[in-house]
Design a protein around this motif. Structure first.
Motif, mmCIF file in Angstrom:
data_model
loop_
_atom_site.group_PDB
_atom_site.id
_atom_site.type_symbol
_atom_site.label_atom_id
_atom_site.label_comp_id
_atom_site.label_asym_id
_atom_site.label_seq_id
_atom_site.Cartn_x
_atom_site.Cartn_y
_atom_site.Cartn_z
ATOM 1 N N SER A 32 0.783 -1.220 0.068
ATOM 2 C CA SER A 32 -0.035 -0.054 0.066
ATOM 3 C C SER A 32 0.783 1.132 -0.179
ATOM 4 N N ASN A 33 1.819 1.530 -0.880
ATOM 5 C CA ASN A 33 2.708 2.208 -1.057
ATOM 6 C C ASN A 33 1.889 3.286 -1.788
ATOM 7 N N LEU A 34 2.240 4.726 -1.058
ATOM 8 C CA LEU A 34 1.510 5.783 -1.690
ATOM 9 C C LEU A 34 2.034 6.474 -3.144
ATOM 10 N N SER A 35 3.484 5.989 -3.330
ATOM 11 C CA SER A 35 4.067 6.447 -4.447
ATOM 12 C C SER A 35 3.407 5.679 -5.460
ATOM 13 N N TYR A 36 2.789 4.381 -5.403
ATOM 14 C CA TYR A 36 2.119 3.858 -6.639
ATOM 15 C C TYR A 36 0.975 4.742 -7.042
ATOM 16 N N LEU A 37 0.320 5.216 -6.198
ATOM 17 C CA LEU A 37 -0.823 5.927 -6.879
ATOM 18 C C LEU A 37 -0.269 7.223 -7.734
ATOM 19 N N HIS A 38 0.962 7.740 -7.329
ATOM 20 C CA HIS A 38 1.472 8.702 -7.999
ATOM 21 C C HIS A 38 1.908 8.316 -9.216
ATOM 22 N N ARG A 39 2.849 7.314 -9.317
ATOM 23 C CA ARG A 39 3.594 6.871 -10.541
ATOM 24 C C ARG A 39 2.657 6.085 -11.500
ATOM 25 N N TYR A 40 1.768 5.482 -11.090
ATOM 26 C CA TYR A 40 1.245 4.372 -12.149
ATOM 27 C C TYR A 40 -0.386 5.189 -12.445
ATOM 28 N N PRO A 41 -0.658 4.818 -13.914
ATOM 29 C CA PRO A 41 -1.989 5.322 -14.311
ATOM 30 C C PRO A 41 -2.973 4.507 -13.604
ATOM 31 N N ILE A 42 -3.489 4.868 -12.359
ATOM 32 C CA ILE A 42 -4.393 4.020 -11.710
ATOM 33 C C ILE A 42 -5.627 4.711 -11.678
ATOM 34 N N SER A 43 -6.919 4.090 -11.602
ATOM 35 C CA SER A 43 -8.152 4.845 -11.506
ATOM 36 C C SER A 43 -9.038 4.237 -10.607
ATOM 37 N N CYS A 44 -8.922 3.450 -9.858
ATOM 38 C CA CYS A 44 -9.513 2.683 -8.852
ATOM 39 C C CYS A 44 -8.689 2.060 -7.839
ATOM 40 N N LEU A 45 -9.515 2.086 -6.559
ATOM 41 C CA LEU A 45 -8.897 0.981 -5.597
ATOM 42 C C LEU A 45 -10.022 0.296 -4.965
ATOM 43 N N LYS A 46 -9.577 -1.064 -4.973
ATOM 44 C CA LYS A 46 -10.716 -1.901 -4.319
ATOM 45 C C LYS A 46 -10.038 -2.371 -2.714
ATOM 46 N N ILE A 47 -11.066 -1.987 -1.807
ATOM 47 C CA ILE A 47 -10.581 -2.119 -0.471
ATOM 48 C C ILE A 47 -10.920 -3.612 -0.088
ATOM 49 N N ASP A 48 -9.990 -4.193 0.413
ATOM 50 C CA ASP A 48 -9.755 -5.704 0.668
ATOM 51 C C ASP A 48 -11.152 -6.188 1.595
ATOM 52 N N ARG A 49 -11.614 -7.217 1.367
ATOM 53 C CA ARG A 49 -12.802 -7.543 2.402
ATOM 54 C C ARG A 49 -12.335 -7.753 3.807
ATOM 55 N N SER A 50 -11.241 -8.020 3.806
ATOM 56 C CA SER A 50 -10.677 -8.317 5.376
ATOM 57 C C SER A 50 -11.178 -6.987 6.090
ATOM 58 N N PHE A 51 -10.992 -5.853 5.708
ATOM 59 C CA PHE A 51 -11.344 -4.566 6.464
ATOM 60 C C PHE A 51 -12.644 -4.535 6.364
ATOM 61 N N ILE A 52 -13.528 -4.799 5.739
ATOM 62 C CA ILE A 52 -15.069 -4.698 5.676
ATOM 63 C C ILE A 52 -15.714 -5.534 6.561
ATOM 64 N N ALA A 53 -14.980 -6.707 6.647
ATOM 65 C CA ALA A 53 -15.314 -7.621 7.738
ATOM 66 C C ALA A 53 -15.226 -7.271 9.186
ATOM 67 N N GLN A 54 -14.213 -6.163 9.603
ATOM 68 C CA GLN A 54 -13.918 -6.022 10.827
ATOM 69 C C GLN A 54 -14.368 -4.458 10.621
ATOM 70 N N ILE A 55 -15.107 -3.856 10.149
ATOM 71 C CA ILE A 55 -15.427 -2.561 9.966
ATOM 72 C C ILE A 55 -15.190 -1.574 10.839
ATOM 73 N N GLU A 56 -15.642 -2.008 12.068
ATOM 74 C CA GLU A 56 -15.691 -1.028 13.458
ATOM 75 C C GLU A 56 -14.076 -0.893 13.814
ATOM 76 N N THR A 57 -13.223 -2.018 14.084
ATOM 77 C CA THR A 57 -11.901 -1.705 14.181
ATOM 78 C C THR A 57 -11.148 -0.970 13.001
ATOM 79 N N ALA A 58 -11.449 -1.536 11.685
ATOM 80 C CA ALA A 58 -10.703 -1.063 10.745
ATOM 81 C C ALA A 58 -11.196 0.347 10.171
ATOM 82 N N GLN A 59 -12.184 0.951 10.917
ATOM 83 C CA GLN A 59 -12.819 2.293 10.435
ATOM 84 C C GLN A 59 -11.560 3.399 9.845
ATOM 85 N N PRO A 60 -10.578 3.482 10.642
ATOM 86 C CA PRO A 60 -9.438 4.461 10.544
ATOM 87 C C PRO A 60 -8.802 4.355 8.957
ATOM 88 N N ILE A 61 -8.662 2.951 8.936
ATOM 89 C CA ILE A 61 -7.894 2.620 7.921
ATOM 90 C C ILE A 61 -8.693 2.762 6.493
#
Ligand code: C2E
Ligand code: MG
Ligand code: MG
Length: 673
Positions: A580-609
């Motif tokens: 999850s390196n920030l520089s990826y987003l800057h260097r590469y021609p990317i248009s979408c991020l798909k948040i991994d489902r492990s964060f959604i499964a623990q949505i309360e604790t993962a909220q800040p992320i």
């Protein structure tokens, strides 16, 4: 030649003056005649000994003759009674003159050995006989005649040079007594006995190709042996060197892969005959490539030589070590008193191989990964033991390197099932057992279907529906992923076009594995598939994982840019689980991020992320999709975080294209209603 010598010789040889055959004394060192009687002077066409001794006879002499005469000198030094008769052609004033000469030893006043020459008679031979006697004289082939009892009857000069002494008998000549036995034992006349034998104890051992044949001695009429020999020592040494090189690794001098089957198989055969047990240890150095890359190949070579030396010192018996190439070594140990011996050996290997060494002024340390297979329990031949120890070694690497592992049945079962799986995948691809399902991507705020992710399914004839997680890795390893990926993209393009034709503008996403991304023809292949199936790349998204971007090189950027230039969108899948390196987003021609489902499964604790990812996406002007939404609460939370889209069982899992069309139509009806 000083006059004093001539004068003293005159005195010493005075009585020979009465002999009426040509006589002379030849100084071998000086290549001149130092004394001759009157007949000798006649033969040499000279008026006086003074004139004759001033002639430099070396001028008319070939190298071979010069060497031969030196040989005679040594023969005389060794044996003053030696004498031999030969036909020689001499060239007084350049005119050839053939004479039968008897040579014997003659010591000069200063102690040097010279040669007394007596002309026995002038040429009475036919031209052919004369030439053949010359050939015999000059050839490097050693020709000798021995009596039946092995006494020498005749030797040509080459044979004389190789003989240990003048009286050397045939069995003294041959070091190898059994070869001698074979010669004497062969009763068949006219049949040549041919062998490569070790000869010449006296003058240092040599290898001769020898050919012996029974014949009759032309002088006595008795049975004799005609023996001819050619010195092949040089050739044999060259052959042996070539064999050694073919069977040994030139860097470390250890037996190489070619030789393993020979050397180690012999050891196994011995152990097997005595019902003993052994162990084959497979060693692979950890991160050896890094040393090669950072310190250079020369340092890498040095390291390998040092490791080979340590193995030799540790194991003692160099015949049970081999280098398979690269940084792989084999050690066979046995017979084993018990299995503890193997454990002890492994501990020693780990300790000694990992001791630091100095390379290019730097202290370097390598650790080994070790795999072990036991003989005969894990395999009865070296190939079997090797492949199993190899497998165990890979297991040791998986344990985190600098580890050792014994082969177990489960290891080969895992390989067997992997091999089975790969062949079944191949069949499955050919027999159209694969299909593609689509999981809707929903707008978080409006609840409308915005797109779909294409997910492959395998309908196995026996196993039923197989999940991608269970076969995608095998597809990647076997290289089938390219074909499978093109199939999935084709289905996705067709779906995109068909739904667009029904009035649904949807973005369809397709997963692209790192192995597939590395394929050279990826960009052309994908462009062709879209063109051929009438799709619109602006409504197609390729999902890559962060591992693709970690290469971080120009080639990756170039490929992604080419895909984007054509119209594809690029999404990062399972975002947040990798670097999850920030520089990826800057260097590469990317248009979408798909948040991994492990964060959604623990949505309360993962909220800040989750919030961080969403705000980061906004900063870089990217779409965000939350994966794995299963509950209303999760969806509610995403609404609050201002996430754009979601996917998940809460709305629908992946469904077949027809079912997806029905979902779309339902969505349209609801909107209309
Ligand atoms: P992915 O790309 O992250 O795909 C999402 C996975 O999450 C899918 O699993 C999907 O069925 C599952 N999923 C969707 N909603 C939910 C949910 O609410 N809860 C849970 N627990 N799971 C949900 P699937 O289809 O088994 O695929 C697994 C992985 O296999 C995919 O993960 C993807 O990495 C890979 N894959 C699938 N199809 C392909 C393909 O065509 N090519 C390549 N290279 N990989 C594929
Ligand atoms: Mg995906
Ligand atoms: Mg995913």
């Amino acid at each position: 030649m000083p006059h004093t010598t001539v004068a003293t010789l005159e005195k010493r040889l005075a009585e020979l003056k009465r002999v009426h055959q040509p006589l002379w004394v030849y100084d071998i060192d000086e290549a001149c005649i130092v004394w001759a009687n009157a007949e000798g002077l006649d033969l040499w066409q000279s008026e006086s000994v003074q004139e004759l001794s001033a002639r430099d006879l070396s001028k008319d002499m070939t190298q071979v003759v010069t060497r031969r005469l030196q040989q005679y000198q040594q023969d005389f030094v060794r044996d003053e009674s030696a004498r031999f008769t030969e036909y020689w052609t001499v060239y007084p004033n350049g005119v050839p003159q053939s004479v039968e000469l008897l040579f014997s030893a003659f010591e000069l006043d200063d102690g040097r050995m010279s040669m007394f020459c007596e002309a026995q008679g002038f040429q009475k031979l036919s031209n052919d006989a004369l030439r053949s006697s010359q050939a015999l004289l000059h050839t490097s082939v050693m020709i000798s005649l021995y009596s039946d009892q092995g006494e020498p009857l005749y030797r040509n000069p080459a044979a004389r040079a190789s003989a240990g002494s003048n009286g050397e008998r045939l069995h003294e000549h041959m070091v190898d007594a059994s070869a001698m036995q074979r010669i004497l034992g062969s009763s068949e006349p006219e049949v040549d006995f041919v062998a490569r034998v070790h000869v010449g104890e006296g003058k240092g051992k040599r290898w001769h190709d020898i050919s012996a044949r029974r014949c009759l001695d032309a002088v006595s009429g008795e049975s004799a042996w005609l023996v001819s020999e050619v010195d092949v020592s040089q050739l044999k040494a060259t052959q042996e060197r070539a064999n050694f090189l073919a069977e040994h690794d030139t860097l470390t001098g250890l037996p190489n892969r070619n030789h393993v089957s020979v050397v180690l198989e012999q050891r196994l055969a011995q152990m097997s005959a005595r019902a003993q047990q052994g162990a084959l240890i497979f060693i692979d150095l950890d991160h050896f490539k890094d040393i090669n890359d950072s310190l250079g190949h020369e340092a890498g070579d040095k390291l390998l030589v040092e490791i080979a030396d340590r193995l030799r010192r540790l194991v003692g018996d160099k015949d049970s070590i081999a280098r398979l190439g690269g940084d792989e070594f084999l050690v066979l140990i046995g017979p084993l008193a018990d299995e503890d011996v193997v454990d002890k050996r492994i501990r020693e290997l780990k300790q000694h191989l990992a001791e630091p060494m100095t390379l290019q002024g730097r202290s370097v340390r390598v650790t080994p990964s070790i795999g072990v297979s036991l003989f005969p329990a894990d395999g009865e031949n070296i190939d079997e033991l090797m492949s199993r120890a190899d497998l165990a070694m890979y297991h040791a690497k998986d344990l985190g390197r600098n580890e050792a592992a014994y082969f177990t049945r489960e290891m080969s079962e895992a390989v067997d099932s992997r091999i089975n799986l790969e062949s079944e995948l191949m069949v499955g691809l050919n027999e159209e057992q694969f299909s593609v399902c689509f999981q809707p991507r929903i707008d978080v705020q409006s609840g409308e279907i915005r797109g779909a992710e294409a997910l492959v399914r395998w309908q196995h004839p026996v196993r039923g529906l197989v999940n991608p997680a269970d076969f995608i890795p095998a597809c990647e390893d076997s290289g089938l992923i390219g074909k499978l990926g093109r199939f999935v993209l084709t289905q996705a393009v067709i779906a995109q076009r068909v739904w667009a034709e029904r009035g649904h503008t949807l973005k369809i996403s397709v997963n692209l594995s790192a192995v597939q991304f590395a394929e050279n023809t990826l960009v052309e292949d994908f462009m062709r598939i879209v063109d051929d199936n009438g799709g619109d790349p602006h409504f197609l998204e390729l999902e890559i994982t962060e591992s693709v971007l970690m290469g971080n090189d120009q080639a990756t950027i170039g490929k992604l840019q080419a895909l984007v230039d054509y119209g594809f969108h690029i999404a990062i899948d399972d975002f947040g689980t990798g670097y999850s390196n920030l520089s990826y987003l800057h260097r590469y021609p990317i248009s979408c991020l798909k948040i991994d489902r492990s964060f959604i499964a623990q949505i309360e604790t993962a909220q800040p992320i989750i919030e961080l990812i969403i705000s980061m996406a906004r900063l870089f002007d990217l779409d965000v999709v939350a994966e794995g939404v299963e509950t209303a609460e999760q969806l509610q939370a995403l609404k609050a975080y201002d996430c754009q889209e979601y996917q998940g069982f809460y709305y629908a899992g992946a469904v077949a294209p027809d079912a997806f069309t029905a979902l779309l139509d339902r969505g349209s009806d609801e909107a209309a209603a």
